[in-house]
Write an enzyme that holds these catalytic residues in place. Structure first.
Site, PDB file in Angstrom:
ATOM      1  N   SER A  37      49.733 -11.667  55.844  1.00 53.65           N
ATOM      2  CA  SER A  37      50.881 -10.938  56.371  1.00 53.65           C
ATOM      3  C   SER A  37      51.621 -10.950  57.362  1.00 53.65           C
ATOM      4  CB  SER A  37      49.946 -12.503  57.827  1.00 53.65           C
ATOM      5  OG  SER A  37      50.253 -13.681  57.726  1.00 53.65           O
ATOM      6  N   ASP A 345      55.082 -18.552  65.608  1.00 52.88           N
ATOM      7  CA  ASP A 345      53.983 -19.076  65.961  1.00 52.88           C
ATOM      8  C   ASP A 345      53.580 -20.224  64.939  1.00 52.88           C
ATOM      9  OD1 ASP A 345      52.796 -17.672  63.439  1.00 52.88           O
ATOM     10  OD2 ASP A 345      51.566 -15.824  64.170  1.00 52.88           O
ATOM     11  N   HIS A 348      54.266 -17.125  60.948  1.00 61.66           N
ATOM     12  CA  HIS A 348      54.987 -15.569  60.680  1.00 61.66           C
ATOM     13  C   HIS A 348      56.285 -16.442  61.734  1.00 61.66           C
ATOM     14  CE1 HIS A 348      50.636 -15.150  61.620  1.00 61.66           C
ATOM     15  NE2 HIS A 348      51.169 -14.166  59.895  1.00 61.66           N
TER      16      HIS A 348
END
EC number: 3.2.1.51
Length: 372
Positions: A37, A345, A348
């Site tokens: 991610s 969040d 990240h």
């Protein structure tokens, strides 16, 4: 003081690197990215459903497949090289692969975990799968491109594969997967050699496909991220003076040490490869330790989330909504100033943090095509 780059061009916080001037000595016509991610530009969203708002709100104005309020480090790399943002390989809608492709998906590990996304939260697109996707893309793209017309404009030229920059940002999920499976830090450490071995095998395979220029990020300080800190109770003695879990950061450092040593060995065996080892751990740790000194208001607390010490709740993620008095309202809502937050969040980094990291590593891009 000017940075002294090692034969690996290892970039660290200790080097006083200035922001990119966009004047590069290397020319890369394409980027092929592999990872999780930290560099996913739409892979997981294409496979399992779009990452909804407020993701993308700080730059794109709407969700853009990234688990971030805006751009990722890979986006800034593409910008600095004069290339368009990378389309996710898995995204069949509106994609253009003329200047590369992104095989990264959120939750991806280096090693296959033999579990579904719903079971573990980790992606089935491990690094070996990403290589197979690249292998097929490499071969099929040239067959399709030969048809001419629109295909010629949407797919890379054949020599782009040997001239491209191959970027990697992966490994974090291998470490957290073991921890989340109730393994001790010591048990996960014993798995690091096999994880690194599989990582190096992927690079060797890409080299076998003609790849020559490799840009490899090490992994960040996972012990400073809310989704890891909050997962299990930690003893007070496990926390350092900045609120990070020391044993987990030590685990990340062990991984990075093994990765760097493996890269050193790989450079001697891949005689035509230019391999850049990029120390993003030091930069990310610097943000957690000295956030205010770099213009950020906080470090461990998430910008987008709900409740608790870190504004993070596993069951109420960023962007989650519920109906209140007949109206849909955010429960996992974003902060007012994401440009002042380090963590987006709980998992990240924000666009602002990504830009900070990029500005420090950008000068190395001008040397990423140089072999020593």
């Amino acid at each position: 003081m000017n940075p002294i780059l090692s034969s690996l061009f290892a970039l660290s916080l200790l080097s006083s690197l200035s922001p990119s001037t966009h004047a590069h000595q290397c020319h890369f016509p394409a980027i092929f990215n592999f990872g999780d991610s930290n560099s996913d530009t739409g892979g997981l969203s294409a496979a399992f459903g779009q990452a909804g708002p407020p993701h993308g709100s700080s730059f794109f104005g709407s969700p853009a497949g990234r688990y971030c309020d805006g751009r990722l480090v890979i986006d800034f790399i593409a910008e600095s090289l004069g290339l368009p943002y990378l389309s996710a390989f898995l995204d069949s809608v509106g994609s253009n692969f003329s200047h590369g492709a992104n095989f990264a998906t959120a939750g991806s590990p280096i090693r296959a975990l033999n579990s579904t996304l719903r079971q573990s939260g980790f992606s089935p697109f491990s690094l070996d799968v990403q290589f197979v996707q690249f292998y097929n893309f490499h071969n099929r793209s040239q067959t399709v491109r030969s048809r001419g017309g629109v295909y010629k404009t949407m797919l890379p030229e054949s020599d782009s594969f040997s001239k491209a920059l191959y970027t990697f940002d992966i490994g974090q999920n291998d470490l957290t997967a073991g921890y989340f499976a109730n393994k001790t830090v010591e048990q996960v450490e014993t798995e690091v050699p096999e994880i690194i071995s599989q990582f190096m095998n992927a690079i060797k395979n890409i080299y076998g496909q003609g790849g020559r220029y490799f840009w490899i990020h090490n992994t960040g300080p996972i012990g400073c991220l809310a989704y890891v800190i909050e997962r299990f109770p930690n003893k007070a003695s496990d926390f350092d003076s900045h609120g990070c879990v020391s044993p987990l950061n030590h685990l990340a450092q062990q991984f990075n040490h093994a990765l760097k040593q493996a890269v050193i060995e790989l450079r001697s065996s891949l005689s035509e490869a230019a391999i850049t080892y990029v120390d993003v751990y030091s930069l990310k740790h610097e943000l957690f330790v000295h956030a205010q000194g770099h213009g950020f208001k906080g470090s461990l607390v998430s910008c987008c989330g709900h409740g608790g010490k870190y504004n993070y709740n596993k069951g109420i993620g960023c962007g989650m909504k519920k109906i209140v008095k007949g109206k849909e309202v955010y429960i996992g809502k974003p902060c007012d100033e994401p440009d002042k937050a380090v963590v987006w969040d709980g998992v990240h980094f924000t666009q602002a943090a990504n830009k900070f990291i990029f500005d420090k590593i950008a000068p190395g891009l001008s040397k990423a095509c140089k072999r020593q």
